[in-house]
Scaffold this motif. Structure first.
Motif, PDB file in Angstrom:
ATOM      1  N   LEU A 146       1.573   2.305  -3.420  1.00 17.08           N
ATOM      2  CA  LEU A 146       0.466   2.983  -4.104  1.00 17.08           C
ATOM      3  C   LEU A 146       0.403   4.451  -3.678  1.00 17.08           C
ATOM      4  N   LEU A 147       0.579   4.688  -2.393  1.00 18.13           N
ATOM      5  CA  LEU A 147       0.555   6.076  -1.920  1.00 18.13           C
ATOM      6  C   LEU A 147       1.726   6.855  -2.523  1.00 18.13           C
ATOM      7  N   ASP A 162     -12.230   7.411   0.840  1.00 22.46           N
ATOM      8  CA  ASP A 162     -11.908   5.984   0.800  1.00 22.46           C
ATOM      9  C   ASP A 162     -13.081   5.176   1.344  1.00 22.46           C
ATOM     10  N   GLU A 197       0.819  -1.214   0.000  1.00 19.96           N
ATOM     11  CA  GLU A 197       0.000   0.000   0.000  1.00 19.96           C
ATOM     12  C   GLU A 197       0.850   1.259   0.000  1.00 19.96           C
ATOM     13  N   TYR A 225      -3.744  10.562   5.216  1.00 18.08           N
ATOM     14  CA  TYR A 225      -2.926   9.558   4.543  1.00 18.08           C
ATOM     15  C   TYR A 225      -1.463   9.991   4.453  1.00 18.08           C
ATOM     16  N   ARG A 238     -12.659  12.494  -4.630  1.00 16.93           N
ATOM     17  CA  ARG A 238     -11.886  12.281  -3.406  1.00 16.93           C
ATOM     18  C   ARG A 238     -10.503  12.923  -3.536  1.00 16.93           C
ATOM     19  N   ARG A 242     -14.413   8.740  -8.604  1.00 21.32           N
ATOM     20  CA  ARG A 242     -14.978   7.396  -8.458  1.00 21.32           C
ATOM     21  C   ARG A 242     -16.472   7.429  -8.770  1.00 21.32           C
ATOM     22  N   GLU A 255      -7.305   3.129 -11.694  1.00 19.66           N
ATOM     23  CA  GLU A 255      -7.299   1.952 -10.815  1.00 19.66           C
ATOM     24  C   GLU A 255      -8.712   1.484 -10.546  1.00 19.66           C
ATOM     25  N   ARG A 261       0.870   7.628  -6.197  1.00 16.39           N
ATOM     26  CA  ARG A 261      -0.073   8.749  -6.312  1.00 16.39           C
ATOM     27  C   ARG A 261       0.634  10.067  -6.019  1.00 16.39           C
TER      28      ARG A 261
HETATM   29  C1  IPM Z   1      -8.310   2.586  -2.332  1.00 18.97           C
HETATM   30  C2  IPM Z   1      -7.547   1.662  -1.437  1.00 18.97           C
HETATM   31  C3  IPM Z   1      -6.243   2.341  -1.031  1.00 18.97           C
HETATM   32  C4  IPM Z   1      -6.598   3.615  -0.302  1.00 18.97           C
HETATM   33  C5  IPM Z   1      -5.298   1.457  -0.197  1.00 18.97           C
HETATM   34  C6  IPM Z   1      -4.955   0.174  -0.902  1.00 18.97           C
HETATM   35  C7  IPM Z   1      -4.040   2.199   0.186  1.00 18.97           C
HETATM   36  O1  IPM Z   1      -8.318   1.290  -0.347  1.00 18.97           O
HETATM   37  O2  IPM Z   1      -7.763   2.973  -3.389  1.00 18.97           O
HETATM   38  O3  IPM Z   1      -9.442   2.937  -2.011  1.00 18.97           O
HETATM   39  O4  IPM Z   1      -6.885   3.584   0.889  1.00 18.97           O
HETATM   40  O5  IPM Z   1      -6.582   4.679  -0.949  1.00 18.97           O
END
Ligand code: IPM
Ligand code: MG
Length: 360
Positions: free
Chosen positions: A94-95, A246, A91, A143, A136, A108, A275, A98
């Protein structure tokens, strides 16, 4: 001349590779129909990158993403990496991706066309016609706030937003609202949190000064969660911060029937990132059971972002056609219903795109 686009694929972990392969096949069929050319390159990301390179976001992956025209991700994480500490987890990659790309605006969409309302966990009458866009904030808030501390006897996370961060995400939400019904619901916890008070004040000012045609309402996040279930049709654009977005986007996914249906786009940075909202689904990995719709619709959002709206629409039409025809992956089926595999579902979507191209 053909328009050509460079795409970085980040299949990642769990069902990520299966759904990404599906999205790729669909993009390939769209390419031949709409005179587009795609140059796909695949890179390690998430848990698999930890195993191979010792980090969830290797340099080579980030730099390929920075120079591509679009990044399409599958999913990351899984039990194999669950014991790792925060900053070593998939994770965290991913952060970092981004943040590295600077994609602060996460869109979304959750829509329930009447023909698919029966897939929802709520009664069809309640969700028919739902069309919500969750906007979002994605690169700030709790985060990313510092300090972050985890000691044996206490822990601390920091929720922080600057005025500039709130202003720019508010503008994104308002621009989308202008092309829809003109309504924005900003979701916060201003009865408790200082950050939320600043959020509310800033969103109100931006709308007043720059978007007089937009109707802005505010809602506390606990109430918003309840309202999403009680009366989801009241929402159009939902504007919210990283953490609340989220949570609410997972909740909103139940309206559509499954997390496996929901795409997302992360915009506003160097390269747009797309994603599926769902995770890596470790329980069904490698069984050809995953729902590829979220990944396919994420690819459609990528086409939209490039201005290839006709191609994007053909993908959405094909997905809707196949779902309407009753084909269901396991996540959408009741126990008695027959289920379709990931690859069979993708084949039907591709067939529909190709069939329509022949008849046109
Ligand atoms: C999302 C996921 C991510 C988030 C995780 C995997 C870090 O839950 O994209 O919603 O919390 O942003
Ligand atoms: Mg989430």
């Amino acid at each position: 001349m053909k328009s050509s686009y460079s795409i970085v694929l980040l299949p990642g972990d769990g069902i990520g590779p299966e759904v990404t392969a599906g999205a790729r096949s669909v993009l390939e069929s769209v390419a031949s129909r709409f005179e587009l050319a795609f140059d796909f390159r695949e890179f390690d990301f998430g848990g698999i990158a930890i195993d191979r390179w010792g980090t969830p976001l290797p340099e080579a992956t980030l730099s390929a993403c920075m120079s591509a025209q679009g990044v399409l991700m599958g999913a990351i994480g899984g039990p194999r990496w669950d014991a790792l500490k925060g900053e070593d987890r998939p994770e965290a990659g991913l952060l970092a991706l981004r943040a590295g790309l600077g994609v602060f605006a996460n869109l979304r969409p959750v829509s329930v066309p009447p023909s698919l309302a029966h897939l929802s966990v709520l009664p069809p009458a309640k969700v028919e016609g739902v069309d919500i866009l969750v906007v979002r904030e994605l690169t700030g808030g709790i985060y990313f706030g510092k300090p972050r501390i985890l000691e044996a006897d206490y822990a601390l996370d920091t929720m922080r937003y600057t005025v500039a961060e709130i202003e720019r995400i508010t503008r994104v939400a308002c621009r989308w609202a202008e092309s829809r019904s003109g309504r924005v619901t900003s979701v916060d916890k201003a009865n408790v949190l200082a950050v939320s008070r600043l959020w509310r004040e800033t969103a109100s000012r931006i709308v007043r000064d720059e978007f007089p045609g937009v109707q802005l309402d505010h809602m506390y996040v606990d109430n918003a969660a309840m309202q999403l279930v009680l009366n989801p049709r009241q929402f159009d654009v939902i504007l919210t911060g990283n953490l609340f977005g989220d949570i609410l986007s997972d909740l909103a996914s139940t309206l559509a029937g499954s997390l496996g249906l929901l795409p997302s786009a992360c915009l506003g940075g160097v390269t747009p990132l797309f994603e599926p909202v769902h995770g890596s689904a470790p329980d069904i990995v490698g069984r050809n059971q995953a729902n590829p719709v979220a990944a396919i619709l994420s690819a459609a959002m990528m086409l939209d972002e490039w201005g290839q709206n006709e191609a994007a629409q053909s993908v959405r039409d094909a997905v809707e056609f196949v779902l309407e025809s009753g084909l269901k992956t396991a996540d959408l089926a009741t126990e008695e219903e027959e289920t379709t595999s990931t690859s069979a579902f993708v084949t039907q979507v591709v067939n529909h795109i190709e069939r329509v191209s022949i008849t046109n």
